[in-house]
Write a protein that holds these residues in place. Structure first.
Motif, mmCIF file in Angstrom:
data_model
loop_
_atom_site.group_PDB
_atom_site.id
_atom_site.type_symbol
_atom_site.label_atom_id
_atom_site.label_comp_id
_atom_site.label_asym_id
_atom_site.label_seq_id
_atom_site.Cartn_x
_atom_site.Cartn_y
_atom_site.Cartn_z
ATOM 1 N N ASP A 50 13.164 53.765 -6.872
ATOM 2 C CA ASP A 50 12.285 53.165 -7.882
ATOM 3 C C ASP A 50 13.005 53.073 -9.223
ATOM 4 O O ASP A 50 12.723 52.188 -10.026
ATOM 5 C CB ASP A 50 11.016 54.004 -8.034
ATOM 6 N N LEU A 51 13.931 54.006 -9.460
ATOM 7 C CA LEU A 51 14.774 53.994 -10.650
ATOM 8 C C LEU A 51 16.216 54.141 -10.194
ATOM 9 O O LEU A 51 16.538 55.023 -9.395
ATOM 10 C CB LEU A 51 14.408 55.139 -11.596
ATOM 11 N N GLN A 63 1.996 54.795 -4.441
ATOM 12 C CA GLN A 63 3.331 55.331 -4.672
ATOM 13 C C GLN A 63 3.245 56.855 -4.669
ATOM 14 O O GLN A 63 2.967 57.490 -5.667
ATOM 15 C CB GLN A 63 3.895 54.839 -6.005
ATOM 16 N N ARG A 102 2.503 56.499 -12.665
ATOM 17 C CA ARG A 102 2.055 55.825 -11.431
ATOM 18 C C ARG A 102 1.856 56.835 -10.303
ATOM 19 O O ARG A 102 0.852 56.799 -9.588
ATOM 20 C CB ARG A 102 3.073 54.767 -11.012
ATOM 21 N N LEU A 117 8.373 59.508 -6.294
ATOM 22 C CA LEU A 117 9.247 58.796 -7.223
ATOM 23 C C LEU A 117 10.680 58.982 -6.749
ATOM 24 O O LEU A 117 11.178 60.106 -6.662
ATOM 25 C CB LEU A 117 9.084 59.357 -8.644
ATOM 26 N N ASN A 143 6.746 55.881 -17.187
ATOM 27 C CA ASN A 143 5.862 54.934 -16.498
ATOM 28 C C ASN A 143 5.783 55.228 -15.007
ATOM 29 O O ASN A 143 4.693 55.181 -14.401
ATOM 30 C CB ASN A 143 6.353 53.498 -16.724
ATOM 31 N N GLN A 144 6.928 55.533 -14.403
ATOM 32 C CA GLN A 144 6.943 55.829 -12.973
ATOM 33 C C GLN A 144 6.191 57.133 -12.669
ATOM 34 O O GLN A 144 5.457 57.216 -11.668
ATOM 35 C CB GLN A 144 8.383 55.921 -12.472
#
Length: 430
Positions: A264-265, A164, A156, A167, A152-153
């Motif tokens: 983000d993660l 964004q 994006r 990542l 998903n990231q």
């Protein structure tokens, strides 16, 4: 009829079941049951590859029911909730589906010999916010959850005119899991360009590894750690050493210096402990990591009919150190528990366990593999890297396959994997 119950189908547990199944097939008066809370086994050292999307459970997993049907033992899906040691029985929680509908009720299973091989879980050391904002890689389900979030990231970031532009992934813990995951993520970011994300690449990926100790890979020789560090830094991974995380927030980790490392993660891979259930059962002696203290024959201290192996086992060596929670430890423990269970059934003397360190290897995706060989693999500690290290690393998984499936089936599985890797996609996108 004698009954052996093995709780936990991880690396050590499944290898033990495979060995014991051959004994049970030759002795009609002995039966065996494997209990695990999930349906599929994936070798734990591969979970970071599942998380990155390099492999999936369909090609590298073992379905317990199929394995049980082939080797003629019984598989019961369920989560251990209690042990009645005086009456020699265990209790399993009720099993529900994703909609909350009951599949199986609470059950009790009697045993003559019980083996605990329930593995370990990540130790967040009570750090605030970690459970709410971080991903763990303790199980197949957690690895697949992280992989979905990663896809998903990346989607994006790949979109045109996105806000964004990069990542950011932050990993707490510079052990083998953290370092290997970082390398695989860098590789996957570049692979994604060939699979419908042309704007995504490793140049748009920022990876940070945060280690509280003075150096990464603290459990391994310094030469290995330095080689791995150099390899990661060459591909742009940021490594924070002597950096303690005091809390996790929605947008990153906060260090003891009150610095926010944005992400983000967020992944927590900073140590392991035995599951809280071990202490809650209140029948075992445990150490600080909640592992079960065992005698020289790997029986829980004071309990003659309960063996313990793998990450949940606390075996203290003569020099005072604990046997490390590694796949090679579980493999060796499974072998001695097999011998001792058979000896106990036959009224023979039990054997003592002795850990042999055969060295350590760290596989940094396509970029590098480094490690050391020791014990029977080398006359002395020998540093290895490159193709030789990669070959040895691959052979470790092959040994696990041989233990679980037998030689013929393991060879066929490995050939099938090679064909699948050649004709199939290099990145899992679902």
């Amino acid at each position: 009829m004698k009954r052996i119950v093995v709780v936990g189908g991880g690396a050590g547990g499944l290898e033990l079941v495979a060995q014991l199944s051959r004994y049970c097939r030759k002795h009609a008066d002995v039966e065996m049951i494997l209990v695990d809370k999930v349906r599929t086994h994936v070798w734990k050292p591969l979970l970071h590859e599942v998380a990155a999307g390099i492999i999936d459970k369909n090609s590298d997993g073992v379905d317990y029911r199929i394995h049980a049907s082939r080797l003629k033992y019984e598989f019961q899906q369920g989560t251990l909730k209690g042990i009645d040691e005086p009456n020699k029985s265990i209790a399993l929680d009720a099993l529900y589906d994703e909609e909350g509908e009951l599949i199986l009720p609470e059950r009790n299973i009697e045993y003559d010999i019980l083996v605990l091989a329930i593995g370990s879980v990540s130790n967040d050391f009570g750090t605030p916010g970690v459970k709410d904002h971080s991903y763990f890689l303790d199980s197949l389900g957690q690895a697949e959850r992280f992989h979905r979030a990663l896809l998903n990231q990346m989607l994006r970031v790949n979109q045109p005119n996105t806000q964004q532009s990069t990542l950011r992934v932050s990993i707490v813990g510079a052990g083998a899991t953290g370092t290997e995951l970082a390398a695989q993520l860098h590789h996957v970011a570049n692979l994604s360009r060939a699979y419908g994300m042309p704007a995504m690449s490793a140049q748009r990926l920022e990876i940070s590894i945060i280690e509280a100790g003075p150096r990464m890979l603290p459990a391994l020789p310094e030469r290995i750690a330095n080689a791995a560090k150099n390899a990661l830094q060459k591909i742009g991974v940021k490594i924070y050493e002597n950096t303690k995380v005091i809390r996790a927030e929605k947008n990153g980790f906060v260090t003891a210096d009150d610095e926010l490392i944005e992400a983000d993660l967020m992944v927590w891979a900073a140590g392991v402990k035995a599951a809280n259930l071990i202490k809650e059962l209140d029948i075992f002696e445990t150490n600080r990591a909640q592992q079960v203290l065992v005698d020289p024959q790997l029986r829980a201290k004071g309990l003659q009919n309960i063996y313990v192996l793998g990450d949940c086992c606390a075996f203290q060596q003569e020099d005072g150190t604990w046997v490390p929670p590694r796949a090679q430890s579980a493999h060796q423990m499974a072998s001695i528990v097999y011998k001792n269970v058979v000896n106990q059934l036959q009224g023979k003397e039990l054997e003592d366990y002795k850990y042999s360190d055969y060295g350590s290897l760290v596989h940094l995706s396509k970029y590098s593999t480094v490690g050391s060989l020791m014990g029977n693999l080398s006359s002395s500690s020998m540093f290895v890297e490159g193709k030789l290290a990669r070959l040895v690393y691959t052979s470790l998984y092959s040994m696990h396959q041989f233990s679980v499936h037998g030689w013929l089936k393991a060879v066929l599985i490995m050939l099938s994997r090679r064909v699948s890797k050649f004709v199939g996609p290099k990145l899992k996108l679902h």
